[in-house]
Design an enzyme around this catalytic site. Sequence first.
Site, PDB file in Angstrom:
ATOM      1  N   LEU A 106       4.606  -4.182   9.473  1.00 44.62           N
ATOM      2  CA  LEU A 106       5.163  -4.841   8.277  1.00 44.62           C
ATOM      3  C   LEU A 106       3.991  -5.358   7.448  1.00 44.62           C
ATOM      4  O   LEU A 106       3.011  -5.851   8.005  1.00 44.62           O
ATOM      5  CB  LEU A 106       6.060  -5.985   8.733  1.00 44.62           C
ATOM      6  CG  LEU A 106       6.503  -7.075   7.749  1.00 44.62           C
ATOM      7  CD1 LEU A 106       7.855  -7.655   8.171  1.00 44.62           C
ATOM      8  CD2 LEU A 106       5.489  -8.209   7.621  1.00 44.62           C
ATOM      9  N   ASN A 107       4.083  -5.230   6.101  1.00 45.56           N
ATOM     10  CA  ASN A 107       3.159  -6.013   5.273  1.00 45.56           C
ATOM     11  C   ASN A 107       3.914  -6.784   4.201  1.00 45.56           C
ATOM     12  O   ASN A 107       4.801  -7.573   4.575  1.00 45.56           O
ATOM     13  CB  ASN A 107       1.920  -5.232   4.809  1.00 45.56           C
ATOM     14  CG  ASN A 107       2.115  -3.981   4.007  1.00 45.56           C
ATOM     15  OD1 ASN A 107       2.707  -3.023   4.474  1.00 45.56           O
ATOM     16  ND2 ASN A 107       1.599  -3.948   2.808  1.00 45.56           N
ATOM     17  N   ASP A 108       3.634  -6.626   2.939  1.00 49.50           N
ATOM     18  CA  ASP A 108       4.113  -7.562   1.907  1.00 49.50           C
ATOM     19  C   ASP A 108       5.631  -7.799   1.900  1.00 49.50           C
ATOM     20  O   ASP A 108       6.408  -6.850   2.025  1.00 49.50           O
ATOM     21  CB  ASP A 108       3.793  -7.026   0.507  1.00 49.50           C
ATOM     22  CG  ASP A 108       2.393  -6.500   0.354  1.00 49.50           C
ATOM     23  OD1 ASP A 108       1.615  -6.542   1.319  1.00 49.50           O
ATOM     24  OD2 ASP A 108       2.085  -6.036  -0.747  1.00 49.50           O
ATOM     25  N   GLN A 122       7.422  -4.337   3.039  1.00 48.20           N
ATOM     26  CA  GLN A 122       6.676  -3.094   3.245  1.00 48.20           C
ATOM     27  C   GLN A 122       6.728  -2.770   4.732  1.00 48.20           C
ATOM     28  O   GLN A 122       6.359  -3.599   5.572  1.00 48.20           O
ATOM     29  CB  GLN A 122       5.212  -3.278   2.807  1.00 48.20           C
ATOM     30  CG  GLN A 122       5.023  -3.373   1.309  1.00 48.20           C
ATOM     31  CD  GLN A 122       5.124  -2.011   0.650  1.00 48.20           C
ATOM     32  OE1 GLN A 122       4.202  -1.218   0.733  1.00 48.20           O
ATOM     33  NE2 GLN A 122       6.237  -1.728   0.000  1.00 48.20           N
ATOM     34  N   TYR A 162       5.544   1.517  -2.584  1.00 49.36           N
ATOM     35  CA  TYR A 162       4.669   0.349  -2.518  1.00 49.36           C
ATOM     36  C   TYR A 162       5.392  -0.910  -3.010  1.00 49.36           C
ATOM     37  O   TYR A 162       6.568  -0.878  -3.346  1.00 49.36           O
ATOM     38  CB  TYR A 162       3.398   0.613  -3.336  1.00 49.36           C
ATOM     39  CG  TYR A 162       2.305   1.303  -2.538  1.00 49.36           C
ATOM     40  CD1 TYR A 162       2.564   1.920  -1.322  1.00 49.36           C
ATOM     41  CD2 TYR A 162       0.995   1.324  -3.013  1.00 49.36           C
ATOM     42  CE1 TYR A 162       1.544   2.537  -0.598  1.00 49.36           C
ATOM     43  CE2 TYR A 162      -0.022   1.935  -2.292  1.00 49.36           C
ATOM     44  CZ  TYR A 162       0.257   2.545  -1.090  1.00 49.36           C
ATOM     45  OH  TYR A 162      -0.754   3.147  -0.379  1.00 49.36           O
ATOM     46  N   SER A 163       4.649  -1.996  -3.107  1.00 50.98           N
ATOM     47  CA  SER A 163       5.282  -3.293  -3.359  1.00 50.98           C
ATOM     48  C   SER A 163       5.925  -3.407  -4.734  1.00 50.98           C
ATOM     49  O   SER A 163       5.544  -2.731  -5.680  1.00 50.98           O
ATOM     50  CB  SER A 163       4.252  -4.408  -3.201  1.00 50.98           C
ATOM     51  OG  SER A 163       4.058  -4.608  -1.827  1.00 50.98           O
ATOM     52  N   ARG A 187      -0.581  -1.642  -9.757  1.00 48.97           N
ATOM     53  CA  ARG A 187       0.636  -1.702  -8.935  1.00 48.97           C
ATOM     54  C   ARG A 187       1.280  -3.080  -8.856  1.00 48.97           C
ATOM     55  O   ARG A 187       0.768  -4.052  -9.376  1.00 48.97           O
ATOM     56  CB  ARG A 187       0.348  -1.206  -7.521  1.00 48.97           C
ATOM     57  CG  ARG A 187      -0.801  -1.890  -6.824  1.00 48.97           C
ATOM     58  CD  ARG A 187      -0.967  -1.322  -5.408  1.00 48.97           C
ATOM     59  NE  ARG A 187      -2.167  -1.811  -4.771  1.00 48.97           N
ATOM     60  CZ  ARG A 187      -3.334  -1.160  -4.756  1.00 48.97           C
ATOM     61  NH1 ARG A 187      -3.441   0.014  -5.326  1.00 48.97           N
ATOM     62  NH2 ARG A 187      -4.388  -1.687  -4.168  1.00 48.97           N
ATOM     63  N   ASP A 188       2.392  -3.115  -8.140  1.00 44.63           N
ATOM     64  CA  ASP A 188       3.113  -4.333  -7.759  1.00 44.63           C
ATOM     65  C   ASP A 188       3.784  -5.036  -8.942  1.00 44.63           C
ATOM     66  O   ASP A 188       3.480  -6.202  -9.262  1.00 44.63           O
ATOM     67  CB  ASP A 188       2.170  -5.313  -7.023  1.00 44.63           C
ATOM     68  CG  ASP A 188       1.376  -4.652  -5.909  1.00 44.63           C
ATOM     69  OD1 ASP A 188       1.867  -3.626  -5.379  1.00 44.63           O
ATOM     70  OD2 ASP A 188       0.286  -5.126  -5.570  1.00 44.63           O
ATOM     71  N   GLU A 225      -4.179  -7.760  -6.777  1.00 45.51           N
ATOM     72  CA  GLU A 225      -2.902  -7.215  -6.322  1.00 45.51           C
ATOM     73  C   GLU A 225      -1.798  -8.269  -6.474  1.00 45.51           C
ATOM     74  O   GLU A 225      -2.071  -9.460  -6.637  1.00 45.51           O
ATOM     75  CB  GLU A 225      -2.988  -6.815  -4.847  1.00 45.51           C
ATOM     76  CG  GLU A 225      -3.993  -5.705  -4.560  1.00 45.51           C
ATOM     77  CD  GLU A 225      -3.899  -5.170  -3.133  1.00 45.51           C
ATOM     78  OE1 GLU A 225      -3.918  -5.963  -2.185  1.00 45.51           O
ATOM     79  OE2 GLU A 225      -3.803  -3.940  -2.975  1.00 45.51           O
TER      80      GLU A 225
HETATM   81  C1  FRU Z   1      -0.869  -5.580  -0.736  1.00 45.05           C
HETATM   82  C2  FRU Z   1      -0.686  -4.122  -1.057  1.00 45.05           C
HETATM   83  C3  FRU Z   1      -0.052  -3.908  -2.416  1.00 45.05           C
HETATM   84  C4  FRU Z   1       0.567  -2.540  -2.266  1.00 45.05           C
HETATM   85  C5  FRU Z   1       1.067  -2.598  -0.849  1.00 45.05           C
HETATM   86  C6  FRU Z   1       1.085  -1.275  -0.125  1.00 45.05           C
HETATM   87  O1  FRU Z   1      -0.951  -5.817   0.625  1.00 45.05           O
HETATM   88  O2  FRU Z   1      -1.925  -3.433  -0.976  1.00 45.05           O
HETATM   89  O3  FRU Z   1      -0.945  -3.990  -3.498  1.00 45.05           O
HETATM   90  O4  FRU Z   1       1.600  -2.313  -3.183  1.00 45.05           O
HETATM   91  O5  FRU Z   1       0.219  -3.495  -0.153  1.00 45.05           O
HETATM   92  O6  FRU Z   1       1.641  -1.409   1.140  1.00 45.05           O
END
Ligand code: FRU
Length: 477
Positions: free
Chosen positions: A39-41, A57, A100-101, A168-169, A222
């Site tokens: 898991l990330n964001d 994520q 992505y995010s 992004r994001d 980001e």
């Molecule tokens: C931040 C990031 C975002 C990107 C996402 C990809 O952790 O790098 O900028 O959209 O993770 O998983």
Amino acid sequence: MNVISRELVKLVEACEKARVHNDNKYRLKFHLMPPTGWLNDPNGLCQFRGEYHVFFQYTPFDSTGGLKLWGHYVSRDLLHWDYLGTPLMPDQPWDCHGVYSGSSFIENDQMYIYYTGNVKFPGDYDYIYDGRGSNTILTASKDGRTFSEKQCLLEMQDYPKNYTNHIRDPKITKKDGIYHMVLGARREDDHGAVLLYQSEDLIHWSYEKELTTKESFGYMWECPDLMEFDGEWFLGICPQGVKREEYRLQNIYQSGYYVGSGNYLGEYELKDFVEWDMGFDFYAPQTFVDEKGRRILIGWAGLPDIDKEYKNLTIEEEWQHALTVPRVITKQEKKLYQYPVEELKELRTSKVTLASKDKVTIEEGIFDLEITEIKTDKLQILIADGLTLQYEDNVFSMKFTGSIGAGRTERKAIVKELSSVRVLCDVSLMEVYLNDGEYVFTTRFYREDAPMTVLVDSEDSVNTLWKMKDMEVNYEK
Ligand code: FRU
């Protein structure tokens, strides 16, 4: 093109579930973590028709990361959660190498979701200056369960010329009837920035301007987030490439906000950068305003490209990372304070008042400790075997000795006065709030076989500890 089906994800989740659920050493009890894998964001945070939505994520196939999808949790009270699967999969030519995010925006009784579709074209590219597509994509939902056909709104040719492929994001705000979108970006001259777009219909977007600092503060920004408090606008960003310092900016990448001057549409100077969190594990937070009008932040209790000397021991248990608890953000003077949502107090069970140097053992591995009425300029909190929180000489530090840090040693911050400490401790993840949320330290730790113990060494303070019960997370929906 890579097309991964939801059925495959369900199969992988079903196979790995037992393993992750039986992880009695590190599995978390009141933090959201991946059903399995990585898991990330936090993404798409919102409250829609009473329900809180937390997307994230997600790479279910590999606990060390890989192709990104969005996972989805919902809750009515931030205490009972249902896992609803993976609503957004990479299945289009403009998001085939990762969903992505992105964020949600509630309007017209719909949940609009904006995210970045990542594409890596085949060829001999560096994927920074060339070879990558960072597409801004929209999908919408009327019920928070089913999502409309994806629509690609912005592609590389729609972004200004002097930027790399790293854009992004998306995150949306509304001001005076006009919608604004911020996107994190890396300029060709390695200067991090935010791109501001505007729209009247949430679909057609035109470029307005760049928000950045005169001197470069990192090569890439980001996860931007524009936040309004009493007419003042704060800009949250996650800069990469900022020089580390001894008492601040200690992690590989940073995460914090600029105290803006005035309104981001006019003369908008980004003044001081304030870090959200001084611990080892915090990145890519996102905020949203809930139906009670609270601005709530959830962060990723983790970081990308982490220092090599650290080994996250949950990788062997087939999962990695978690989200922080939801934190209410309030503005006090020019600073933003973060504090766990009130709802979490419902998880408190029995209460113990601790005299200085009393040592308690907490079998369940989870507790909520509050130290108030501090009338001493020196204190220590010893947790398990080798994790020390210490305040001395106006420095607050989080120190690891032995295996509990899995390769990490210390994080510290200058704190002129200490009036309160709250420690939310969840098996292998801890959030420490100082001065009602003026400073926060989030970290993972690994007890191996050591029991969870707590000892507060303080000459003059009131130390109250609550045992806690688990948050409910239902994976069978
Ligand atoms: C931040 C990031 C975002 C990107 C996402 C990809 O952790 O790098 O900028 O959209 O993770 O998983």
